[in-house]
Scaffold this active site. Structure first.
Site, mmCIF file in Angstrom:
data_model
loop_
_atom_site.group_PDB
_atom_site.id
_atom_site.type_symbol
_atom_site.label_atom_id
_atom_site.label_comp_id
_atom_site.label_asym_id
_atom_site.label_seq_id
_atom_site.Cartn_x
_atom_site.Cartn_y
_atom_site.Cartn_z
ATOM 1 N N LYS A 140 0.854 -1.189 0.000
ATOM 2 C CA LYS A 140 0.000 0.000 0.000
ATOM 3 C C LYS A 140 0.887 1.235 0.000
ATOM 4 O O LYS A 140 1.988 1.226 0.571
ATOM 5 C CB LYS A 140 -0.901 0.021 1.255
ATOM 6 C CG LYS A 140 -1.724 1.297 1.421
ATOM 7 C CD LYS A 140 -2.541 1.287 2.703
ATOM 8 C CE LYS A 140 -3.283 2.611 2.878
ATOM 9 N NZ LYS A 140 -4.105 2.644 4.101
ATOM 10 N N GLU A 176 -8.864 11.327 13.253
ATOM 11 C CA GLU A 176 -8.108 10.117 13.612
ATOM 12 C C GLU A 176 -7.195 10.294 14.815
ATOM 13 O O GLU A 176 -6.267 11.104 14.801
ATOM 14 C CB GLU A 176 -7.279 9.646 12.417
ATOM 15 C CG GLU A 176 -6.580 8.324 12.654
ATOM 16 C CD GLU A 176 -6.018 7.708 11.385
ATOM 17 O OE1 GLU A 176 -5.470 6.594 11.464
ATOM 18 O OE2 GLU A 176 -6.138 8.344 10.315
#
Length: 406
Positions: free
Chosen positions: A146, A206
């Site tokens: 990723k 977050e």
């Protein structure tokens, strides 16, 4: 005990008392306002990797502040994405805390006029999609699982940016997230007054990590969908996100990395098998809360944050190779974007937030940032659309209607 009415007044007062140059962080657990600089955490000029000595330098700064008479020293500030760049961390002279910003309005009058902005995309949308293709090439070759690729919007205002009003707007529309403002370092000049200040400001959804006593929580987010104004479509997008093979894989990569980084510090660790969905005003996110109990009470929240930084949610996997690829592909320096903002006290407790949905502001200029996670199943046009949706948190707070930036 404070009444609910008095508590709300205090919460609003901390928000209203913010001035450019202060530290401000509103989280679901509390609101903090720091003023002045009692002591600055020094850089480590002899060490290329600033992270290696950062926790020790913070511990030394907190000890020095206490020895110099500070009644309750706490380090606040921001850490950049790049390990080679200096953190901006200080011990404020004064710091106030109150309950979270819930049901809060604004006591400041609404602006009677909105400035005009010139907007430049860096890189241009077509070049960003080319960058995603480069990232996919790295993944298909087996080098990466990723990579997170970001882009920036450079906005030039017709007027000096009203940072106080921008912070008010972010806090009002992101009550369940983490609204922050941090003074950033600037090169010294003959006139180091207000005009020379740079502010990192944003509303992140977050939590990187928090520590309260021996209890630790991390809340990685990965996998996203933009919200819809239509309730039926909005619900469909949330349900589709929860069943998306591509997004569930992207999320699992992040959760696994977070758990592996934290496991050595814990007596026991709790990692849910499946994610849930959370939402901001503009986005749906896959979310997993990782919880644990520390083995060593001397392990500080900052040490935990450094062990996690950067997570695959903002960098990629493996992180070292992803960082190298990001530097090759992205045509700008991320600065403090995808770094962390937060605080740590002398007992080691603290709260560190992933620095996303943010902007760097200097006089009439703003740099906004947004990124998207690229995995094997990613499509360049979809990642471009995701970054456009993520820009909306800052653009809405600025009063800009820019639904399509592609």
């Amino acid at each position: 005990m404070k009444s609910k009415e008095n508590s709300t007044v205090l919460e609003k007062q901390l928000l209203d008392d913010y001035k450019v140059g202060d530290f401000f962080l509103a989280s679901p657990s509390q609101t903090l306002l720091g003023k002045g600089s009692f002591l600055t955490v020094p850089s480590d000029a002899e060490n290329r990797d600033q992270m290696k000595s950062l926790a020790a330098r913070v511990t030394a700064a907190l000890k020095a502040a206490k020895e110099q008479g500070h009644p309750n020293p706490m380090v606040t500030g921001a850490v950049p994405f790049d390990y080679e760049k200096d953190a901006q961390l200080i011990v404020p002279e004064m710091i106030w805390s109150s309950a979270p910003l819930q049901d809060i309005g604004t006591s400041q009058p609404a602006e009677t006029s909105k400035p005009n902005y010139e907007i430049e995309s860096v890189p241009e949308p077509a070049r960003y999609m080319d960058g995603v293709e480069q990232g996919l090439t790295h993944i298909k070759s087996g080098h990466l699982d990723k990579i997170v690729l970001s882009r920036s919007l450079h906005l030039t205002s017709s007027e000096t940016v009203n940072i106080n009003q921008l912070l008010q707007n972010l806090a009002r529309h992101n009550k369940n997230g983490y609204t922050f403002a941090v003074d950033l370092p600037q090169p010294e000049t003959e006139n180091a007054e207000f005009d020379n200040l740079k502010t990192l400001i944003g509303a992140s959804p977050e939590l990187l990590v928090s520590r309260t006593g021996l209890q630790v929580v991390a809340n990685p987010l990965a996998g996203s969908r933009p919200r819809s104004d239509d309730p039926t479509e909005d619900k469909r997008r949330a349900e589709e996100l929860l069943s998306s093979t591509k997004d569930l894989h992207e999320h699992a990569v992040v959760v696994q990395a977070v758990a592996e980084a934290l496991r050595p510090f814990f007596k026991k660790i709790d990692v849910p098998e499946k994610p849930s969905v959370i939402h901001t005003e503009t986005m749906w996110h896959l979310s997993t809360e990782v919880k644990g109990e520390l083995v060593d009470p001397a392990t500080s929240s900052l040490e935990l944050a450094i062990a996690l930084h950067p997570t695959p949610a903002v960098c990629g996997s493996p992180s070292g190779l992803a960082r190298e690829a990001i530097q090759e592909i992205e045509p700008f320096d991320r600065g403090f974007f995808t770094g962390m903002v937060g605080w740590c006290n002398a007992e080691g407790d603290g709260e560190w937030i992933v620095t996303i949905r943010c902007a760097e502001v200097e006089k009439r200029v703003l740099r906004l940032f947004a990124g998207a996670g690229v995995v094997a199943e990613s499509k360049p046009e979809e990642e471009l659309a995701e970054t456009s949706a993520k820009f909306q948190t800052m653009l809405r707070a600025m009063g800009i209607d820019a639904k399509s930036l592609n």
